[in-house]
Design an enzyme around this catalytic site. Structure first.
Site, PDB file in Angstrom:
ATOM      1  N   TYR A 165       4.815  -2.568  -1.060  1.00  0.00           N
ATOM      2  CA  TYR A 165       4.265  -1.550  -0.256  1.00  0.00           C
ATOM      3  C   TYR A 165       2.579  -1.734  -0.529  1.00  0.00           C
ATOM      4  O   TYR A 165       2.480  -1.483  -1.983  1.00  0.00           O
ATOM      5  CB  TYR A 165       4.766  -0.208  -0.674  1.00  0.00           C
ATOM      6  CG  TYR A 165       4.169   1.068   0.511  1.00  0.00           C
ATOM      7  CD1 TYR A 165       3.104   0.902   1.111  1.00  0.00           C
ATOM      8  CD2 TYR A 165       5.065   2.251   0.155  1.00  0.00           C
ATOM      9  CE1 TYR A 165       2.748   1.885   1.824  1.00  0.00           C
ATOM     10  CE2 TYR A 165       4.381   3.356   0.940  1.00  0.00           C
ATOM     11  CZ  TYR A 165       3.388   3.202   1.868  1.00  0.00           C
ATOM     12  OH  TYR A 165       2.979   4.208   2.572  1.00  0.00           O
ATOM     13  N   CYS A 166       1.909  -1.697   0.450  1.00  0.00           N
ATOM     14  CA  CYS A 166       0.366  -1.595   0.333  1.00  0.00           C
ATOM     15  C   CYS A 166      -0.053  -3.074  -0.725  1.00  0.00           C
ATOM     16  O   CYS A 166       0.314  -4.084  -0.886  1.00  0.00           O
ATOM     17  CB  CYS A 166       0.007  -0.336  -0.321  1.00  0.00           C
ATOM     18  SG  CYS A 166      -2.098  -0.252  -0.454  1.00  0.00           S
ATOM     19  N   VAL A 167      -0.810  -2.709  -1.965  1.00  0.00           N
ATOM     20  CA  VAL A 167      -1.172  -3.592  -2.934  1.00  0.00           C
ATOM     21  C   VAL A 167      -0.029  -4.248  -3.565  1.00  0.00           C
ATOM     22  O   VAL A 167      -0.267  -5.384  -3.958  1.00  0.00           O
ATOM     23  CB  VAL A 167      -2.298  -2.801  -4.057  1.00  0.00           C
ATOM     24  CG1 VAL A 167      -3.423  -2.477  -3.132  1.00  0.00           C
ATOM     25  CG2 VAL A 167      -1.432  -1.649  -4.559  1.00  0.00           C
ATOM     26  N   PHE A 207       5.221  -3.397   3.686  1.00  0.00           N
ATOM     27  CA  PHE A 207       4.637  -2.247   4.198  1.00  0.00           C
ATOM     28  C   PHE A 207       3.280  -2.086   4.243  1.00  0.00           C
ATOM     29  O   PHE A 207       2.744  -1.910   3.128  1.00  0.00           O
ATOM     30  CB  PHE A 207       5.200  -0.941   3.280  1.00  0.00           C
ATOM     31  CG  PHE A 207       6.819  -0.833   3.574  1.00  0.00           C
ATOM     32  CD1 PHE A 207       7.540  -1.294   4.556  1.00  0.00           C
ATOM     33  CD2 PHE A 207       7.322   0.180   2.745  1.00  0.00           C
ATOM     34  CE1 PHE A 207       9.052  -1.077   4.597  1.00  0.00           C
ATOM     35  CE2 PHE A 207       8.771   0.542   2.976  1.00  0.00           C
ATOM     36  CZ  PHE A 207       9.510  -0.102   3.949  1.00  0.00           C
ATOM     37  N   GLY A 260       2.580  -5.064  -2.101  1.00  0.00           N
ATOM     38  CA  GLY A 260       2.927  -6.069  -1.139  1.00  0.00           C
ATOM     39  C   GLY A 260       1.987  -7.420  -1.269  1.00  0.00           C
ATOM     40  O   GLY A 260       2.547  -8.532  -1.145  1.00  0.00           O
TER      41      GLY A 260
END
Length: 568
Positions: A301-303, A330, A305
Site C-alpha cells: 500500500y502506497c510507499v 494499492f 508498494g
C-alpha cells in the site's frame, strides 16, 4: 511560505493572521480604487456633489457591488458551487455575496497567473501552483470571524461563547503540536478499531508480523501478506469491523498476515532502503516457512508498494521470483516523474532541514501529518479552523480521521533518502541506480502477476502516476481505477455500496486510453480483485494446524493488534 512542512508556532500563526488580514484589506482597497476610477470616467457621482449624510457601511457595500459589476463576467455572478459558501447569506446578503464573488474572482486570477507565468519549468510551476493554491485557500473570507456571516450569527447567538470554545480548541491543538480532527478518546485500538482477532507471531527490530485467525473452515492454500505504509499505522486496513479489509479477506477464505511497522526511535537512525526491502523478504520467507507453502500473495500500500516493487526486482535478480505468486499494489507509485502535489514540496532545502529536525535520528510524525494536511488544506486545515476554532463546534467521531492523526515517527536518514531518491531523482525506474547487497535493481525483470489499483481523485499518488507501473513490469497485469482518493478509494467495502470502479480488458498504451475504453461498474473493486486472486490458484486447505495463529512453529507473542501499533 517556508520550505518545510512544520506545524505552525504561535508566532507563525500571528504572522499569517496579520498577513492574510492585510491581503483582505488590499482586496477592499482595490475595489475602492476601481470605484474611484469609474467615478472619474463619469460612471458614478461626482465627488463632493452629494450633500446627504455619509454612511460608511452603505458606501462600502456600494463599492463592493460596483467593483463586482465592473470586473466580473456576467456568467460568474451566480450562486457558488464551493461548499464553503453554502450558507444562504453568501448568496442572499448583498455584502457577503459581493465579498464571496470578489474572493472567487481574485482567486481564479491568481491561479491563472501561475499557469501563464513565463520562464519556469514544470517542477517550478507545480511548486508555485501548490503555494498559490494554499495562499488562496488561506485567504478565504470563511476563515475569519468578521468576514464569515455564520460566525457573526453564532457569536451573537451565544454571546461569544463559540469563540471561547474555539480558542480552547486552538490552545489544546497548540499544546499537542497537531491539529485535531476527531474527539480524543472516541476510538481505541482493540475496542472499536483494529479488533480483528489474531496473534503477533514474529517481532523484529523493525516490524511485528500479525497472523489473523481464520473465519472459514477452509482457506486458500496460498496465504496473503500485507505491507502497509510505514508512515502510518497498519490499521487503516482494519478500521471498524464494517470497513476492515482484513476481516473481509478472512471471510473470503484467505489466510491473512499483516506487517506492523515500528514507529522510529533513536535505535533506527541508520535504517535505509536495504532494511525495509529485506524486512519484506523476511516476512515473506517467514510465512512460507510457517505454512510450508512455496509462495505467498503480497499487497503493498502506497510507499510500501513502492518498496514491494523493489523487493520483487531483488527477488527476480536473485532467481527467487517464485516466492511471490502475485503482487497487488494499492495506489502505489514506482515512477515519480508526475508524482503530484507532494513532489512540489521536495526541495534541497527541505531535505537538508530533515537533518536539523531529527537530532536523535528520527523525524517526529507530526511533521508528516502537517505535510499531508497541507496537501488538502481546504478540507483538513481551514475547514477545522472555521468549524472548531471560530464556530466553536465539537469534533465529530470519524475512524478514518482518527487514524490520520495517529502519527508514526520516521527514521530520518531513510525518509531523506526516500524523498531524494524517488521524488527528486526518480532512481527506481533507472536500471541499476539502486542496489541492495550489491544487486542492482531493474523493474523490467519483474514478471510476477500484478494487480494495480489507483484512485481517480487521489491527490497523493495520482492515478496517471500509478499507471506508470504498467510500463515497467513484464508479467501479466490488471489495472483497476477506483472512485474517490488515496484512502476512501482503497477502503471501500462492498457492503457500503459506495463509489464506482472502472476496468478495461483491452490493451491500453496510456492511462488516457485506459479511461477512454473503460467500463464503469457500481460499487467496490474488492470483488474484482478477489476474482483475480482466485484465478491464479483456488486450491483450498483445512484451516487447521499452523493456519491457526500460534499453533504452528511460531508461538503467539501477543494478541493483535500488537505492541508496535501502540508505540508513540
Amino acid at each position: 511560505m517556508t520550505d518545510s512542512p512544520l506545524p505552525p508556532s504561535l508566532a507563525d500563526l500571528q504572522q499569517w493572521t496579520a498577513m492574510i488580514g492585510r491581503a483582505q484589506q488590499m482586496m477592499l482597497e482595490q475595489s475602492v480604487a476601481a470605484l474611484d476610477a469609474g467615478k472619474e470616467k463619469g460612471t458614478g457621482a461626482t465627488p463632493g456633489t452629494d450633500t446627504a449624510p455619509r454612511d460608511p457601511w452603505a458606501e462600502g457595500l456600494s463599492a463592493w457591488q460596483q467593483f463586482i459589476a465592473a470586473t466580473l463576467p456576467h456568467e460568474q455572478q451566480q450562486p457558488s458551487q464551493d461548499k464553503r459558501f453554502a450558507a444562504p447569506a453568501w448568496q442572499q446578503n448583498p455584502f457577503f455575496a459581493a465579498l464571496r464573488q470578489a474572493y472567487e474572482f481574485i482567486g481564479e486570477q491568481l491561479m491563472r497567473s501561475v499557469e501563464t507565468m513565463p520562464g519556469v519549468d514544470d517542477r517550478q510551476r507545480a511548486q508555485f501552483r501548490f503555494a498559490m493554491r494554499n495562499f488562496v485557500d488561506a485567504l478565504s473570507p470563511t476563515n475569519f470571524a468578521f468576514t464569515n456571516p455564520q460566525v457573526i450569527e453564532r457569536t451573537l447567538q451565544t454571546r461569544g461563547d463559540n469563540l471561547r470554545k474555539g480558542l480552547q480548541h486552538m490552545l489544546d491543538d497548540m499544546a499537542r503540536g497537531q491539529m485535531t480532527h476527531t474527539p480524543l478518546g472516541a476510538f481505541e485500538l482493540g475496542r472499536n478499531l483494529a479488533t480483528t482477532p489474531g496473534k503477533v507471531v514474529l517481532r523484529t527490530s523493525l516490524f511485528e508480523l500479525i497472523h489473523y485467525a481464520p473465519t472459514t473452515p477452509q482457506v486458500l492454500q496460498t496465504p496473503l501478506v500485507i505491507f502497509p505504509p510505514w508512515i502510518n499505522r497498519f490499521y487503516i486496513l482494519d478500521l471498524t469491523a464494517e470497513k476492515s479489509f482484513i476481516r473481509w479477506c478472512l471471510h473470503q477464505g484467505i489466510s491473512v498476515f499483516m506487517v506492523s511497522w515500528k514507529s522510529a526511535d533513536a535505535s533506527m537512525k541508520d535504517i535505509g532502503w536495504r532494511d525495509y526491502i529485506t524486512a519484506q523478504v523476511e516476512a515473506i520467507d517467514t510465512v512460507r516457512d510457517l505454512l510450508d507453502v512455496p509462495a505467498v500473495h503480497a499487497i503493498g500500500y502506497c510507499v510500501a508498494g513502492t518498496t514491494l516493487a523493489a523487493t520483487l526486482a531483488l527477488l527476480a535478480a536473485r532467481g527467487e521470483a517464485e516466492k511471490v505468486a502475485s503482487a497487488t499494489f494499492f495506489t502505489a507509485q514506482v515512477d515519480f516523474a508526475r508524482a503530484g502535489d507532494l513532489s512540489a514540496l521536495i526541495t534541497d532545502e527541505l531535505l537538508d532541514r530533515i537533518d536539523t529536525l531529527s537530532p536523535e535520528g528520527f523525524l517526529d510524525g507530526r511533521y508528516m501529518a502537517a505535510t499531508f494536511n497541507m496537501l488538502r488544506s481546504r478540507d483538513l486545515v481551514w475547514n477545522y479552523v472555521t468549524n472548531n476554532y471560530l464556530l466553536g463546534e465539537e469534533y465529530t467521531p470519524f475512524d478514518l480521521l482518527h487514524w490520520n492523526g495517529d502519527v508514526t515517527n520516521l527514521p530520518a536518514g531513510w525518509h531523506r533518502s526516500y524523498l531524494a531518491d524517488l521524488y527528486r531523482d526518480n532512481l527506481l525506474v533507472k536500471p541499476g541506480a539502486i542496489t541492495i547487497d550489491g544487486v542492482p535493481l531493474d523493474l523490467a525483470r519483474v514478471e510476477t502477476p500484478t494487480f494495480v489499483q489507483a484512485g481517480r481523485e487521489d491527490h497523493i499518488a495520482p492515478a496517471e502516476s500509478v499507471w506508470e507501473i504498467t510500463r515497467y513490469f513484464r508479467g501479466p497485469l490488471r489495472f483497476v481505477l477506483a472512485g474517490s482518493g488515496h484512502i476512501a478509494g482503497v477502503v471501500n467495502p462492498p457492503a457500503a455500496r459506495k463509489y464506482r470502479h472502472w476496468t478495461n480488458d483491452a490493451p491500453a498504451g496510456s492511462f488516457a486510453e485506459f479511461v477512454a475504453g473503460a467500463t464503469e461498474h457500481e460499487g467496490s473493486w474488492w470483488p474484482d480483485w478477489l476474482a483475480w486472486l482466485r484465478g491464479h490458484d483456488d486450491t483450498m486447505v483445512e484451516a487447521a494446524g499452523a493456519r491457526i495463529p500460534g499453533a504452528g512453529k511460531l508461538p503467539a507473542l501477543d494478541d493483535a493488534p500488537g505492541r508496535y501499533v501502540r508505540a508513540r
